[in-house]
Design a protein around this motif. Structure first.
Motif, PDB file in Angstrom:
ATOM      1  N   SER A  72      11.744   9.904   5.627  1.00  0.00           N
ATOM      2  CA  SER A  72      11.235   8.535   5.707  1.00  0.00           C
ATOM      3  C   SER A  72      12.189   7.649   6.515  1.00  0.00           C
ATOM      4  O   SER A  72      11.753   6.779   7.255  1.00  0.00           O
ATOM      5  CB  SER A  72      10.965   7.957   4.314  1.00  0.00           C
ATOM      6  OG  SER A  72      12.023   8.175   3.438  1.00  0.00           O
ATOM      7  N   TYR A  73      13.481   7.911   6.380  1.00  0.00           N
ATOM      8  CA  TYR A  73      14.458   7.144   7.175  1.00  0.00           C
ATOM      9  C   TYR A  73      14.216   7.334   8.674  1.00  0.00           C
ATOM     10  O   TYR A  73      14.148   6.358   9.436  1.00  0.00           O
ATOM     11  CB  TYR A  73      15.883   7.592   6.805  1.00  0.00           C
ATOM     12  CG  TYR A  73      16.958   6.995   7.677  1.00  0.00           C
ATOM     13  CD1 TYR A  73      17.272   5.642   7.597  1.00  0.00           C
ATOM     14  CD2 TYR A  73      17.651   7.786   8.593  1.00  0.00           C
ATOM     15  CE1 TYR A  73      18.253   5.085   8.407  1.00  0.00           C
ATOM     16  CE2 TYR A  73      18.641   7.247   9.396  1.00  0.00           C
ATOM     17  CZ  TYR A  73      18.939   5.897   9.311  1.00  0.00           C
ATOM     18  OH  TYR A  73      19.903   5.354  10.109  1.00  0.00           O
ATOM     19  N   VAL A  74      14.066   8.586   9.074  1.00  0.00           N
ATOM     20  CA  VAL A  74      13.877   8.871  10.503  1.00  0.00           C
ATOM     21  C   VAL A  74      12.535   8.310  10.995  1.00  0.00           C
ATOM     22  O   VAL A  74      12.418   7.862  12.141  1.00  0.00           O
ATOM     23  CB  VAL A  74      13.979  10.398  10.774  1.00  0.00           C
ATOM     24  CG1 VAL A  74      13.661  10.717  12.227  1.00  0.00           C
ATOM     25  CG2 VAL A  74      15.369  10.910  10.413  1.00  0.00           C
ATOM     26  N   ALA A  75      11.545   8.297  10.106  1.00  0.00           N
ATOM     27  CA  ALA A  75      10.221   7.777  10.492  1.00  0.00           C
ATOM     28  C   ALA A  75      10.155   6.246  10.413  1.00  0.00           C
ATOM     29  O   ALA A  75       9.098   5.659  10.648  1.00  0.00           O
ATOM     30  CB  ALA A  75       9.138   8.399   9.607  1.00  0.00           C
ATOM     31  N   GLY A  76      11.263   5.619  10.051  1.00  0.00           N
ATOM     32  CA  GLY A  76      11.287   4.154  10.009  1.00  0.00           C
ATOM     33  C   GLY A  76      10.451   3.570   8.882  1.00  0.00           C
ATOM     34  O   GLY A  76       9.899   2.478   8.995  1.00  0.00           O
ATOM     35  N   LEU A  77      10.369   4.301   7.770  1.00  0.00           N
ATOM     36  CA  LEU A  77       9.539   3.882   6.637  1.00  0.00           C
ATOM     37  C   LEU A  77      10.409   3.714   5.395  1.00  0.00           C
ATOM     38  O   LEU A  77      11.523   4.243   5.330  1.00  0.00           O
ATOM     39  CB  LEU A  77       8.476   4.968   6.368  1.00  0.00           C
ATOM     40  CG  LEU A  77       7.517   5.269   7.529  1.00  0.00           C
ATOM     41  CD1 LEU A  77       6.651   6.477   7.190  1.00  0.00           C
ATOM     42  CD2 LEU A  77       6.651   4.059   7.840  1.00  0.00           C
ATOM     43  N   PRO A  78       9.874   3.002   4.369  1.00  0.00           N
ATOM     44  CA  PRO A  78      10.638   2.915   3.120  1.00  0.00           C
ATOM     45  C   PRO A  78      10.704   4.272   2.419  1.00  0.00           C
ATOM     46  O   PRO A  78       9.891   5.156   2.700  1.00  0.00           O
ATOM     47  CB  PRO A  78       9.831   1.932   2.267  1.00  0.00           C
ATOM     48  CG  PRO A  78       8.629   1.545   3.028  1.00  0.00           C
ATOM     49  CD  PRO A  78       8.606   2.271   4.329  1.00  0.00           C
ATOM     50  N   LYS A  79      11.661   4.421   1.512  1.00  0.00           N
ATOM     51  CA  LYS A  79      11.736   5.637   0.697  1.00  0.00           C
ATOM     52  C   LYS A  79      10.438   5.786  -0.081  1.00  0.00           C
ATOM     53  O   LYS A  79       9.854   4.788  -0.487  1.00  0.00           O
ATOM     54  CB  LYS A  79      12.863   5.510  -0.344  1.00  0.00           C
ATOM     55  CG  LYS A  79      14.241   5.617   0.204  1.00  0.00           C
ATOM     56  CD  LYS A  79      15.266   5.596  -0.919  1.00  0.00           C
ATOM     57  CE  LYS A  79      15.496   4.208  -1.466  1.00  0.00           C
ATOM     58  NZ  LYS A  79      16.695   4.106  -2.322  1.00  0.00           N
ATOM     59  N   PRO A  80       9.996   7.040  -0.343  1.00  0.00           N
ATOM     60  CA  PRO A  80       8.772   7.188  -1.143  1.00  0.00           C
ATOM     61  C   PRO A  80       8.965   6.645  -2.558  1.00  0.00           C
ATOM     62  O   PRO A  80      10.046   6.773  -3.126  1.00  0.00           O
ATOM     63  CB  PRO A  80       8.537   8.702  -1.173  1.00  0.00           C
ATOM     64  CG  PRO A  80       9.610   9.334  -0.379  1.00  0.00           C
ATOM     65  CD  PRO A  80      10.588   8.307   0.047  1.00  0.00           C
ATOM     66  N   HIS A  81       7.910   6.034  -3.109  1.00  0.00           N
ATOM     67  CA  HIS A  81       7.989   5.505  -4.474  1.00  0.00           C
ATOM     68  C   HIS A  81       7.474   6.489  -5.507  1.00  0.00           C
ATOM     69  O   HIS A  81       7.817   6.398  -6.671  1.00  0.00           O
ATOM     70  CB  HIS A  81       7.177   4.204  -4.585  1.00  0.00           C
ATOM     71  CG  HIS A  81       7.775   3.070  -3.830  1.00  0.00           C
ATOM     72  ND1 HIS A  81       9.020   2.555  -4.142  1.00  0.00           N
ATOM     73  CD2 HIS A  81       7.341   2.377  -2.756  1.00  0.00           C
ATOM     74  CE1 HIS A  81       9.304   1.580  -3.283  1.00  0.00           C
ATOM     75  NE2 HIS A  81       8.317   1.461  -2.433  1.00  0.00           N
ATOM     76  N   GLY A  82       6.616   7.406  -5.057  1.00  0.00           N
ATOM     77  CA  GLY A  82       5.993   8.334  -6.002  1.00  0.00           C
ATOM     78  C   GLY A  82       7.015   9.254  -6.642  1.00  0.00           C
ATOM     79  O   GLY A  82       8.037   9.577  -6.047  1.00  0.00           O
ATOM     80  N   CYS A  83       6.737   9.676  -7.890  1.00  0.00           N
ATOM     81  CA  CYS A  83       7.662  10.584  -8.591  1.00  0.00           C
ATOM     82  C   CYS A  83       7.502  12.019  -8.113  1.00  0.00           C
ATOM     83  O   CYS A  83       8.431  12.824  -8.215  1.00  0.00           O
ATOM     84  CB  CYS A  83       7.406  10.545 -10.097  1.00  0.00           C
ATOM     85  SG  CYS A  83       8.071   9.077 -10.866  1.00  0.00           S
ATOM     86  N   VAL A  84       6.321  12.383  -7.660  1.00  0.00           N
ATOM     87  CA  VAL A  84       6.078  13.786  -7.291  1.00  0.00           C
ATOM     88  C   VAL A  84       5.531  13.855  -5.868  1.00  0.00           C
ATOM     89  O   VAL A  84       4.543  13.209  -5.560  1.00  0.00           O
ATOM     90  CB  VAL A  84       5.057  14.446  -8.246  1.00  0.00           C
ATOM     91  CG1 VAL A  84       4.833  15.892  -7.834  1.00  0.00           C
ATOM     92  CG2 VAL A  84       5.551  14.382  -9.673  1.00  0.00           C
TER      93      VAL A  84
END
Lengths: 104, 180
Positions: free
Chosen positions: A92-104
């Motif tokens: 997600s960092y490389v894609a310029g997005l926030p960290k995923p919020h989902g647990c799974v």
């Protein structure tokens, strides 16, 4: 929010360094981001990154490793090989997005 | 070429997340002792999350937890509202009458499976596939296997071995430990 210059361009990031504005990312920036965490991008990385970008646009949230496997078609094992140890956060960092919020 | 706008007079390194690759001698061991559908998930979710953080993770299955890794049973875990005082009628705060609970295992299992699937969370066998793909280790308990007359061929092929309690303690030296 801090502003950083990457690849000659000003970008907004959060306190950890993740980009916060979807449209400030471009493909040339991805290589710079990847390099900062010791990853050289290959076609296999790009498949994951492009899926994450498209999926975020459609869903409004970052895909988890599970979703990258089920919907994006990249097996979890391969994700760990491409983005070692912490694939969910690194891709997600490389894609310029926030960290995923989902647990799974 | 990297600068930052916040302090234009100086060259400041960009903010890079600390993924902490170097400090990962952290280890997690999860003992899965339950075979109820609802009690299978906590260990799977936490184990999977730990692996995603680069943490060495071991799952040790004992007693009823064997149902999670037995080829013949792992697809058919059940959830029973019986004896569960926190079980409410769907969409309300009213307690489910315990007299009704024993007859509701089938329906409750179906409902729970649907809720889990709706969240994009895999079924138990599929979840264990993912955990192994992420580098997780599965172990089975020697005493339980002997007691229940279960052999290695009854278990998922990715269970690394049936091991004694002492072996487990040795393998998980320095690990944080969860008993579920």
């Amino acid at each position: 929010m801090p502003v950083t210059t990457l690849n000659g361009k000003s970008v907004h990031v959060n306190e950890e360094g993740f980009l916060t504005e979807y449209d400030e990312w471009d493909e040339s920036l991805a290589a710079v981001l990847a390099e900062q965490i010791g990853i050289q991008l290959t076609d296999a990385h790009w498949k994951v990154i492009r899926f994450l970008r498209e999926d975020f646009k459609a869903q409004g949230e970052t895909a988890t490793t599970r979703r990258v496997q089920q919907v994006g078609g990249v097996p979890v094992k391969e994700q760990f090989a491409l983005f070692p140890k912490k694939p969910g956060k690194k891709m997600s960092y490389v894609a310029g997005l926030p960290k995923p919020h989902g647990c799974v | 070429m990297t600068t930052t706008d916040t302090t234009p007079a100086e060259q400041v390194a960009p903010i890079v997340p600390s993924f902490g690759d170097d400090e990962t001698d952290r280890k997690l061991a999860i003992i899965c002792s339950k075979g109820n559908l609802d009690m299978a998930y906590p260990g799977l979710i936490l184990g999977n999350a730990a692996l995603g953080e680069g943490i060495e993770t071991h799952l040790f299955f004992t007693f009823w937890g064997f149902d999670m890794i037995m080829k013949s049973r792992m697809h058919d875990l059940q959830f029973s509202p019986a004896g569960n005082a926190a079980m409410h009628l769907p969409g309300s705060d009213r307690h489910m009458p315990q007299a009704l609970a024993p007859a509701m295992t089938g329906m409750a299992t179906k409902m729970l499976k649907k809720q889990i699937a709706d969240l994009g969370v895999p079924e138990v066998p599929d979840f264990l596939d993912q955990i192994v793909a992420a580098g997780g280790h599965l172990w089975a308990c020697r005493l339980s296997a002997d007691m229940m007359k279960i052999a290695e061929e009854d278990l998922r092929d990715d269970v690394e071995a049936i091991i004694s309690a002492a072996d487990f303690i040795e393998k998980t030296e320095g690990a944080q430990l969860l008993f579920i």
